[in-house]
Design a protein around this motif. Sequence first.
Motif, mmCIF file in Angstrom:
data_model
loop_
_atom_site.group_PDB
_atom_site.id
_atom_site.type_symbol
_atom_site.label_atom_id
_atom_site.label_comp_id
_atom_site.label_asym_id
_atom_site.label_seq_id
_atom_site.Cartn_x
_atom_site.Cartn_y
_atom_site.Cartn_z
ATOM 1 N N UNK A 408 0.783 -1.271 -0.043
ATOM 2 C CA UNK A 408 -0.065 0.033 -0.111
ATOM 3 C C UNK A 408 0.799 1.162 0.097
ATOM 4 N N UNK A 409 2.116 1.154 0.087
ATOM 5 C CA UNK A 409 3.038 2.315 0.006
ATOM 6 C C UNK A 409 3.488 2.719 -1.224
ATOM 7 N N UNK A 410 3.859 3.994 -1.208
ATOM 8 C CA UNK A 410 4.192 4.523 -2.620
ATOM 9 C C UNK A 410 5.610 4.269 -2.855
ATOM 10 N N UNK A 411 6.635 4.558 -1.935
ATOM 11 C CA UNK A 411 7.899 4.042 -2.385
ATOM 12 C C UNK A 411 8.508 3.213 -1.015
ATOM 13 N N UNK A 412 9.475 2.374 -1.527
ATOM 14 C CA UNK A 412 9.929 1.344 -0.461
ATOM 15 C C UNK A 412 11.609 1.394 -0.619
ATOM 16 N N UNK A 413 12.195 1.606 0.609
ATOM 17 C CA UNK A 413 13.786 1.266 0.592
ATOM 18 C C UNK A 413 13.704 -0.023 1.070
ATOM 19 N N UNK A 414 14.249 -0.987 0.108
ATOM 20 C CA UNK A 414 14.432 -2.589 0.745
ATOM 21 C C UNK A 414 15.388 -2.742 1.532
ATOM 22 N N UNK A 415 16.414 -1.931 1.697
ATOM 23 C CA UNK A 415 17.631 -2.399 2.375
ATOM 24 C C UNK A 415 17.811 -1.136 3.530
ATOM 25 N N UNK A 416 17.223 0.084 3.286
ATOM 26 C CA UNK A 416 17.601 0.942 4.343
ATOM 27 C C UNK A 416 18.680 2.030 3.733
ATOM 28 N N UNK A 422 17.886 13.049 3.668
ATOM 29 C CA UNK A 422 17.319 14.171 3.581
ATOM 30 C C UNK A 422 16.503 14.122 1.926
ATOM 31 N N UNK A 423 15.959 12.884 1.851
ATOM 32 C CA UNK A 423 15.136 12.682 0.659
ATOM 33 C C UNK A 423 13.987 11.692 1.084
ATOM 34 N N UNK A 424 14.095 11.692 2.527
ATOM 35 C CA UNK A 424 12.840 10.531 3.063
ATOM 36 C C UNK A 424 11.641 10.910 3.209
ATOM 37 N N UNK A 425 11.272 11.887 2.512
ATOM 38 C CA UNK A 425 9.844 12.371 2.296
ATOM 39 C C UNK A 425 9.159 11.608 1.507
ATOM 40 N N UNK A 426 9.594 10.776 0.761
ATOM 41 C CA UNK A 426 8.840 9.677 -0.048
ATOM 42 C C UNK A 426 8.722 8.244 0.656
ATOM 43 N N UNK A 427 9.205 8.174 1.897
ATOM 44 C CA UNK A 427 9.113 6.697 2.657
ATOM 45 C C UNK A 427 7.838 6.877 3.407
ATOM 46 N N UNK A 428 7.178 5.921 3.884
ATOM 47 C CA UNK A 428 5.946 5.846 4.684
ATOM 48 C C UNK A 428 5.000 6.701 4.136
#
Length: 451
Positions: A408-416, A422-428
């Motif tokens: 259900x998420x827009x973007x996912x960081x598979x390994x962190x 400073x681009x973390x606005x697309x997570x969660x």
Amino acid sequence: MHPLLDLAGLTPEAKARRISAHYPALHDHASGIFYSLLKIDGDRIRPFGPADFAGVETFSFKGWRFPPEGPWEYRNNENSTITSGLWLVAQVERFLATGEAEAQAEAARAYASLEAIYRLGEADGKPGWMCKPYGFRLSDQTSGDQYLGAMWGLWCYLPIAPAAHAARAREMLVQFARYWRSVDYQIFYLDRVWDQRKEVHSYNAIYTAMNLIAHHLSGDEEFRTEALRLFARGRWLTETKVDAWRRERRAGDASDWEPNRLAAGVLQPGEFLCWETTVHSAFTAISATLVHDLAPELVDHAALTGCLRRWWETWPLGIGDDLLPHYFFIVNLDTGAWRPAPRTPRLPRDQWFLSQPHLSHINQKRWMEPLARFLFTSVLAAGHDPDIAPAARALAERIFARIDATGMRWQVDPDGRQIDPDLSDVRDVLSSEIPASFVAAFWRGRRLGWW
């Protein structure tokens, strides 16, 4: 956990019903306009606010006539138009499959969101202008896919709409086509003029369908003439964007595919960087089906099935067995193989593609929107092409099963390590397309007796 994220283990129907039960409550703005991307904040899903962008690189909005107050408004309303249109389709499909009054009421809410966005353009003296309503206000930003969502939603709504809604929807649909012709398909987009007259794939298909709808509703021959003019330039019936790159390479033509510069020094001979490329499948599939329904002399059944098959068959590009699509991936035009894009250093601000910080480099982050797009592409392909129907339906069922808290998420960081702090606005972030696309595809398939 929020009910929209607590989907693991549910049947597809239970997921569709849970989404329909809880998704509308998120769209509670007084304007009636839907949000698009929403922040997942622990057990809450809420609008973005200024605090979510502390220490985050953002787009500058330089040169905009109506800049948002900040990037939180950009996120909140980036896809409000297409989100409203897709939710309208979803609830029409639900109503047609179940006859539930709640579905018709939810369809009316989605229609009201689109009509409120339309009024913003009317008030600015531009009837037919459907903006990205940043801050729930008028903006000069939009894109063809936003119109596709609005156009498709309103078109699907007509048979079940109250008389007043249907009359207004018909007016809007005609004005969409009239507006785009008046500006010769050119807009100021992000940081440049976007001349969509030159588009020959999905956007050409969208505007061809738009003009055919306007002709059907108004009877004005000007719209059919325009549809024929656009259709004559289009290549979407017989090739995808990847096919076009392959054709150009074989002809020895130099490509002007600008995102390739993000992968400078990484691409091997014959390779192209795919960035939001295969996801145009749904735009083309929906538009091609509309053109077929309205003008079968232009797109007959054989042409439609060939088009749907070609675009549906792009789904494995960038998508592995985990059904976690890569946002950036590289395709070898000679072999047809793809590989994940390696992480590259970030470019200086003046070299960012579209002036976007998230397009300052490439990496191996994932995003779920391709699953939304290929869900309905699968349903349309299965409904028109018996030869690929079993495989297309099987893919849809795999995607149904994949949609959970991650899906259900827009973007996912598979390994962190792919999305910088400073681009973390697309997570969660809750996807703007997965909820509606899931519901629409499920109930269309139920209507056809597939599941």
